[in-house]
Design a protein around this motif. Structure first.
Motif, PDB file in Angstrom:
ATOM      1  N   UNK A  97       0.835  -1.200   0.000  1.00 57.82           N
ATOM      2  CA  UNK A  97       0.000   0.000   0.000  1.00 57.82           C
ATOM      3  C   UNK A  97       0.871   1.252   0.000  1.00 57.82           C
ATOM      4  N   UNK A  98       1.931   1.264   0.818  1.00 57.13           N
ATOM      5  CA  UNK A  98       2.822   2.422   0.928  1.00 57.13           C
ATOM      6  C   UNK A  98       3.481   2.717  -0.409  1.00 57.13           C
ATOM      7  N   UNK A  99       3.912   1.675  -1.121  1.00 54.80           N
ATOM      8  CA  UNK A  99       4.538   1.870  -2.428  1.00 54.80           C
ATOM      9  C   UNK A  99       3.542   2.488  -3.406  1.00 54.80           C
ATOM     10  N   UNK A 100       2.330   1.988  -3.437  1.00 54.43           N
ATOM     11  CA  UNK A 100       1.302   2.544  -4.326  1.00 54.43           C
ATOM     12  C   UNK A 100       0.979   3.978  -3.943  1.00 54.43           C
ATOM     13  N   UNK A 101       0.863   4.231  -2.641  1.00 51.82           N
ATOM     14  CA  UNK A 101       0.531   5.566  -2.159  1.00 51.82           C
ATOM     15  C   UNK A 101       1.620   6.564  -2.527  1.00 51.82           C
ATOM     16  N   UNK A 102       2.880   6.190  -2.311  1.00 53.70           N
ATOM     17  CA  UNK A 102       3.993   7.067  -2.663  1.00 53.70           C
ATOM     18  C   UNK A 102       4.017   7.339  -4.164  1.00 53.70           C
ATOM     19  N   UNK A 103       3.748   6.318  -4.961  1.00 52.54           N
ATOM     20  CA  UNK A 103       3.720   6.496  -6.412  1.00 52.54           C
ATOM     21  C   UNK A 103       2.610   7.475  -6.804  1.00 52.54           C
ATOM     22  N   UNK A 104       1.457   7.362  -6.174  1.00 57.84           N
ATOM     23  CA  UNK A 104       0.350   8.279  -6.459  1.00 57.84           C
ATOM     24  C   UNK A 104       0.720   9.708  -6.071  1.00 57.84           C
ATOM     25  N   UNK A 105       1.336   9.884  -4.909  1.00 58.77           N
ATOM     26  CA  UNK A 105       1.745  11.220  -4.481  1.00 58.77           C
ATOM     27  C   UNK A 105       2.777  11.816  -5.435  1.00 58.77           C
ATOM     28  N   UNK A 106       3.739  11.021  -5.852  1.00 51.97           N
ATOM     29  CA  UNK A 106       4.759  11.488  -6.785  1.00 51.97           C
ATOM     30  C   UNK A 106       4.121  11.910  -8.102  1.00 51.97           C
ATOM     31  N   UNK A 107       3.168  11.130  -8.561  1.00 52.80           N
ATOM     32  CA  UNK A 107       2.473  11.459  -9.809  1.00 52.80           C
ATOM     33  C   UNK A 107       1.700  12.768  -9.658  1.00 52.80           C
ATOM     34  N   UNK A 108       1.072  12.965  -8.518  1.00 48.99           N
ATOM     35  CA  UNK A 108       0.329  14.203  -8.278  1.00 48.99           C
ATOM     36  C   UNK A 108       1.283  15.391  -8.252  1.00 48.99           C
ATOM     37  N   UNK A 109       2.431  15.235  -7.608  1.00 46.12           N
ATOM     38  CA  UNK A 109       3.423  16.318  -7.564  1.00 46.12           C
ATOM     39  C   UNK A 109       3.943  16.639  -8.963  1.00 46.12           C
ATOM     40  N   UNK A 110       4.190  15.624  -9.759  1.00 43.85           N
ATOM     41  CA  UNK A 110       4.664  15.843 -11.125  1.00 43.85           C
ATOM     42  C   UNK A 110       3.631  16.616 -11.947  1.00 43.85           C
ATOM     43  N   UNK A 111       2.381  16.208 -11.817  1.00 42.90           N
ATOM     44  CA  UNK A 111       1.326  16.910 -12.555  1.00 42.90           C
ATOM     45  C   UNK A 111       1.234  18.361 -12.114  1.00 42.90           C
ATOM     46  N   UNK A 112       1.363  18.593 -10.820  1.00 43.77           N
ATOM     47  CA  UNK A 112       1.281  19.949 -10.298  1.00 43.77           C
ATOM     48  C   UNK A 112       2.441  20.798 -10.802  1.00 43.77           C
ATOM     49  N   UNK A 113       3.662  20.242 -10.822  1.00 42.27           N
ATOM     50  CA  UNK A 113       4.827  20.979 -11.314  1.00 42.27           C
ATOM     51  C   UNK A 113       4.679  21.272 -12.805  1.00 42.27           C
ATOM     52  N   UNK A 114       4.152  20.309 -13.575  1.00 41.23           N
ATOM     53  CA  UNK A 114       3.949  20.532 -15.005  1.00 41.23           C
ATOM     54  C   UNK A 114       2.939  21.649 -15.233  1.00 41.23           C
ATOM     55  N   UNK A 115       1.880  21.645 -14.437  1.00 38.04           N
ATOM     56  CA  UNK A 115       0.869  22.686 -14.566  1.00 38.04           C
ATOM     57  C   UNK A 115       1.460  24.053 -14.240  1.00 38.04           C
ATOM     58  N   UNK A 116       2.301  24.129 -13.214  1.00 38.67           N
ATOM     59  CA  UNK A 116       2.921  25.403 -12.840  1.00 38.67           C
ATOM     60  C   UNK A 116       3.881  25.876 -13.930  1.00 38.67           C
ATOM     61  N   UNK A 117       4.640  24.948 -14.502  1.00 43.37           N
ATOM     62  CA  UNK A 117       5.560  25.312 -15.574  1.00 43.37           C
ATOM     63  C   UNK A 117       4.804  25.828 -16.783  1.00 43.37           C
ATOM     64  N   UNK A 118       3.709  25.192 -17.106  1.00 44.72           N
ATOM     65  CA  UNK A 118       2.927  25.606 -18.271  1.00 44.72           C
ATOM     66  C   UNK A 118       2.253  26.944 -18.021  1.00 44.72           C
TER      67      UNK A 118
END
Length: 156
Positions: free
Chosen positions: A107-128
């Protein structure tokens, strides 16, 4: 429950049982009616030679009271059964997967992966959106000359 009895006297009454029949009944099942008729037969046999109509009616009233008590007991049991079933359903809703070390790590591995994906999307949105501005701390960490730039500005 309710029943209407009809008694017909015979010529040799009370040495002979009267004729009886159930004229109408409400909320009685077929086996209850059969039991009442058997009760009337039994009471008539026991009371031959005596005036028995009152005794027969009293016996039927007692039997009807027993039937009412049985119905109440049955309804209470059904109600308790439904409550138990509802309670079990409630327990099942809150009963999840038992936590083990393996389950938690997965569960922790999946949760961390989801959080990382959310952070990446947020950074991409800010860059754009052009919001890639650095904070003061980030600027300072990148360029150490900034700490002396304020002093130089004041001296000038």
């Amino acid at each position: 429950v309710q029943t209407t009895l009809k008694f017909t006297y015979r010529e040799k009454y009370p040495d002979e049982a009267p004729l009886y029949e159930i004229v109408s009944q409400e909320n009685l099942e077929d086996n209850d009616v059969t039991n009442i008729i058997k009760l009337l037969e039994q009471q008539a046999e026991e009371n031959l030679g005596m005036v028995m109509i009152f005794t027969l009616v009293s016996a039927v009233q007692e039997k009807l009271n027993e039937i009412v008590d049985q119905i109440k007991t049955r309804r209470e049991e059904e109600k308790k059964q439904k409550e138990l079933e509802a309670e079990e359903e409630e327990k099942q809703r809150f009963h999840g997967t038992p936590v083990t070390i393996e389950n938690f790590l997965n569960w922790k591995a999946k949760f961390d992966a989801e959080l990382l994906e959310i952070k990446r999307k947020k950074m991409k949105e800010e860059e754009q959106a052009g919001k890639n501005k650095l904070s003061g701390k980030q600027l300072f960490e990148m360029d150490h000359n900034l700490d002396t730039s304020d002093i130089q500005f004041l001296e000038e």
